[in-house]
Design a protein around this motif. Structure first.
Motif, PDB file in Angstrom:
ATOM      1  N   LEU A   1     -10.623  14.350   7.150  1.00 33.24           N
ATOM      2  CA  LEU A   1      -8.708  14.317   6.723  1.00 33.24           C
ATOM      3  C   LEU A   1      -9.493  13.284   5.152  1.00 33.24           C
ATOM      4  CD1 LEU A   1      -8.255  10.587   9.129  1.00 33.24           C
ATOM      5  CD2 LEU A   1      -6.870  13.038   9.001  1.00 33.24           C
TER       6      LEU A   1
ATOM      7  N   THR B   1      -1.289  11.776  13.647  1.00 36.22           N
ATOM      8  CA  THR B   1      -0.621  13.439  12.781  1.00 36.22           C
ATOM      9  C   THR B   1      -0.315  14.387  12.923  1.00 36.22           C
ATOM     10  OG1 THR B   1      -1.793  14.550  11.060  1.00 36.22           O
ATOM     11  CG2 THR B   1      -3.154  14.647  12.498  1.00 36.22           C
TER      12      THR B   1
ATOM     13  N   GLN C   1       0.547  -1.288   0.036  1.00 36.87           N
ATOM     14  CA  GLN C   1       0.319  -0.539  -0.454  1.00 36.87           C
ATOM     15  C   GLN C   1       0.798   1.378   0.033  1.00 36.87           C
ATOM     16  OE1 GLN C   1       0.550  -1.410   2.851  1.00 36.87           O
ATOM     17  NE2 GLN C   1       1.117   0.396   3.838  1.00 36.87           N
TER      18      GLN C   1
HETATM   19  C1  HQG Z   1      -2.709  14.962   6.528  1.00 40.68           C
HETATM   20  C2  HQG Z   1       3.453   5.734   7.019  1.00 40.68           C
HETATM   21  C3  HQG Z   1      -4.350  18.753   6.870  1.00 40.68           C
HETATM   22  C4  HQG Z   1      -2.679  13.373   7.279  1.00 40.68           C
HETATM   23  C5  HQG Z   1       2.708   5.690   7.500  1.00 40.68           C
HETATM   24  C6  HQG Z   1      -1.345  13.493   7.417  1.00 40.68           C
HETATM   25  C7  HQG Z   1       1.278   5.078   7.089  1.00 40.68           C
HETATM   26  C8  HQG Z   1      -4.549  16.513   6.690  1.00 40.68           C
HETATM   27  C9  HQG Z   1      -1.019  13.877   6.440  1.00 40.68           C
HETATM   28  C10 HQG Z   1       1.221   5.594   6.332  1.00 40.68           C
HETATM   29  C11 HQG Z   1      -5.978  16.695   5.907  1.00 40.68           C
HETATM   30  C12 HQG Z   1      -0.508  12.939   4.650  1.00 40.68           C
HETATM   31  C13 HQG Z   1      -0.061   6.880   6.221  1.00 40.68           C
HETATM   32  C14 HQG Z   1      -6.675  18.089   6.315  1.00 40.68           C
HETATM   33  C15 HQG Z   1      -4.850  14.703   5.857  1.00 40.68           C
HETATM   34  N1  HQG Z   1      -5.618  18.864   7.036  1.00 40.68           N
HETATM   35  N2  HQG Z   1      -3.762  17.346   6.850  1.00 40.68           N
HETATM   36  N3  HQG Z   1      -7.666  18.062   6.070  1.00 40.68           N
HETATM   37  N4  HQG Z   1      -5.955  15.228   5.288  1.00 40.68           N
HETATM   38  N5  HQG Z   1      -3.885  15.065   6.283  1.00 40.68           N
HETATM   39  O1  HQG Z   1       1.720  10.368   4.864  1.00 40.68           O
HETATM   40  O2  HQG Z   1      -1.559   8.618   7.082  1.00 40.68           O
HETATM   41  O3  HQG Z   1       6.154   3.742   6.451  1.00 40.68           O
HETATM   42  O4  HQG Z   1      -0.029  10.604   2.713  1.00 40.68           O
HETATM   43  O5  HQG Z   1      -3.117  13.363   8.908  1.00 40.68           O
HETATM   44  O6  HQG Z   1       3.573   4.942   8.798  1.00 40.68           O
HETATM   45  O7  HQG Z   1       0.423   9.755   8.166  1.00 40.68           O
HETATM   46  O8  HQG Z   1       5.401   4.093   4.118  1.00 40.68           O
HETATM   47  O9  HQG Z   1      -0.324   9.608   5.312  1.00 40.68           O
HETATM   48  O10 HQG Z   1      -0.062  13.135   8.460  1.00 40.68           O
HETATM   49  O11 HQG Z   1       1.495   3.569   7.392  1.00 40.68           O
HETATM   50  O12 HQG Z   1       4.600   2.542   5.081  1.00 40.68           O
HETATM   51  O13 HQG Z   1      -1.784  14.643   5.276  1.00 40.68           O
HETATM   52  O14 HQG Z   1       2.507   5.895   5.724  1.00 40.68           O
HETATM   53  O15 HQG Z   1       4.082   4.271   6.183  1.00 40.68           O
HETATM   54  O16 HQG Z   1       0.753  12.343   5.376  1.00 40.68           O
HETATM   55  O17 HQG Z   1       1.340   7.914   6.445  1.00 40.68           O
HETATM   56  P1  HQG Z   1       1.049  10.552   4.474  1.00 40.68           P
HETATM   57  P2  HQG Z   1      -0.160   9.255   6.547  1.00 40.68           P
HETATM   58  P3  HQG Z   1       4.853   3.745   5.142  1.00 40.68           P
END
Ligand code: HQG
Length: 181
Positions: free
Chosen positions: A115, A102, A79
Motif C-alpha cells: 500500500l 480497497t 486528516q
Molecule cells: C489504493 C476516506 C493499487 C488504496 C476514507 C485506496 C478513508 C493502491 C486508493 C480515507 C495501492 C487511495 C482514506 C497500490 C494504495 N496499488 N492501489 N500499490 N496503494 N492503493 O481515497 O484509504 O471520507 O486516497 O487502497 O473513509 O481509500 O475522506 O485512500 O483504495 O478513511 O474522510 O489507492 O478517506 O475518508 O485512495 O481512504 P484514498 P483510502 P474521508
C-alpha cells in the motif's frame, strides 16, 4: 445529517484538505484557518455558510473529519490532506492488526507492491473490519486487507493515530498484508 449538510461537509473537505486556494485562502502550517476568514471566503466564492451551519456539520460529521479550536476560533480537517500540512501527531502504538478496504480492482497491484499513500500524506488504516468495509465500499466492489501492524512496529515502522481513530503510516510493504477473506 441532511443532504445540504452533506454537501457543506464535502465543500469543507475540499477547501480544508485539498484546495484552500479555490476560495483564496491559505491554511497555516498545521492546517488551521480562522473561521471568520473561512466564512467570508466561502461566501465570496459562491458557497455561503453560517457559523451555525459549520458548527452543525462539524458536530454531526459521521467521521469527525473536522475540529474547531474554540479558543482561537479556527477550524481544520483532522486528516486526509493532499496539501502540505503538519498535523503535529505523535507516533502511537497501534493494535496488533489493522484493516484496509480497497476496490477489488486494486488487489493485484497491492499484493505486488504494497500500500502506498497515493495523493494523501499517509496510508489510511482502520482499527476494525467494519470501518475498512465502509472505506472500501465507497468505490463499489471491494476487499479488505489485514495489516500485521504488530510486526511492522517490531520492525521499526511508525504509526500515528488521529483523534478520530484513523491509523496512519507511510507505506505498508506487501509482506505485512494479507487478504481478510
Ligand atoms: C489504493 C476516506 C493499487 C488504496 C476514507 C485506496 C478513508 C493502491 C486508493 C480515507 C495501492 C487511495 C482514506 C497500490 C494504495 N496499488 N492501489 N500499490 N496503494 N492503493 O481515497 O484509504 O471520507 O486516497 O487502497 O473513509 O481509500 O475522506 O485512500 O483504495 O478513511 O474522510 O489507492 O478517506 O475518508 O485512495 O481512504 P484514498 P483510502 P474521508
Amino acid at each position: 445529517m441532511d443532504k445540504t449538510d452533506v454537501r457543506r461537509s464535502k465543500r469543507l473537505s475540499q477547501v480544508l484538505r485539498h484546495q484552500p486556494g479555490s476560495v483564496g485562502i491559505e491554511l497555516d502550517p498545521h492546517g488551521w484557518i480562522d473561521l471568520p476568514t473561512l466564512l467570508d471566503a466561502l461566501a465570496a466564492h459562491g458557497s455561503p455558510m453560517t457559523r451555525d451551519d459549520v458548527d452543525r456539520v462539524v458536530r454531526g460529521n459521521d467521521k469527525q473529519r473536522f475540529e474547531i479550536d474554540a479558543v482561537l476560533d479556527r477550524i481544520r480537517a483532522r486528516q486526509g490532506h493532499t496539501v502540505e500540512v503538519d498535523l503535529g501527531l505523535a507516533p502511537a502504538e497501534p493494535p496488533a492488526v489493522l484493516f484496509h478496504g480497497t476496490p477489488r480492482t486494486n488487489v493485484e497491484s497491492i499484493l505486488a507492491s504494497g500500500l502506498d499513500r497515493r495523493q494523501r500524506h499517509h496510508v489510511h488504516l482502520s482499527p476494525d473490519r467494519e470501518t475498512a468495509e465502509r472505506v472500501g465500499a465507497r468505490r463499489g466492489d471491494f476487499v479488505v486487507f489485514r495489516v500485521d501492524a504488530a510486526r511492522m512496529r517490531a520492525e521499526g515502522l511508525i504509526f500515528w493515530r488521529t483523534d478520530n481513530d484513523v491509523w496512519l503510516t507511510d507505506a505498508v510493504p506487501a509482506g505485512y498484508l494479507a487478504l481478510d477473506l
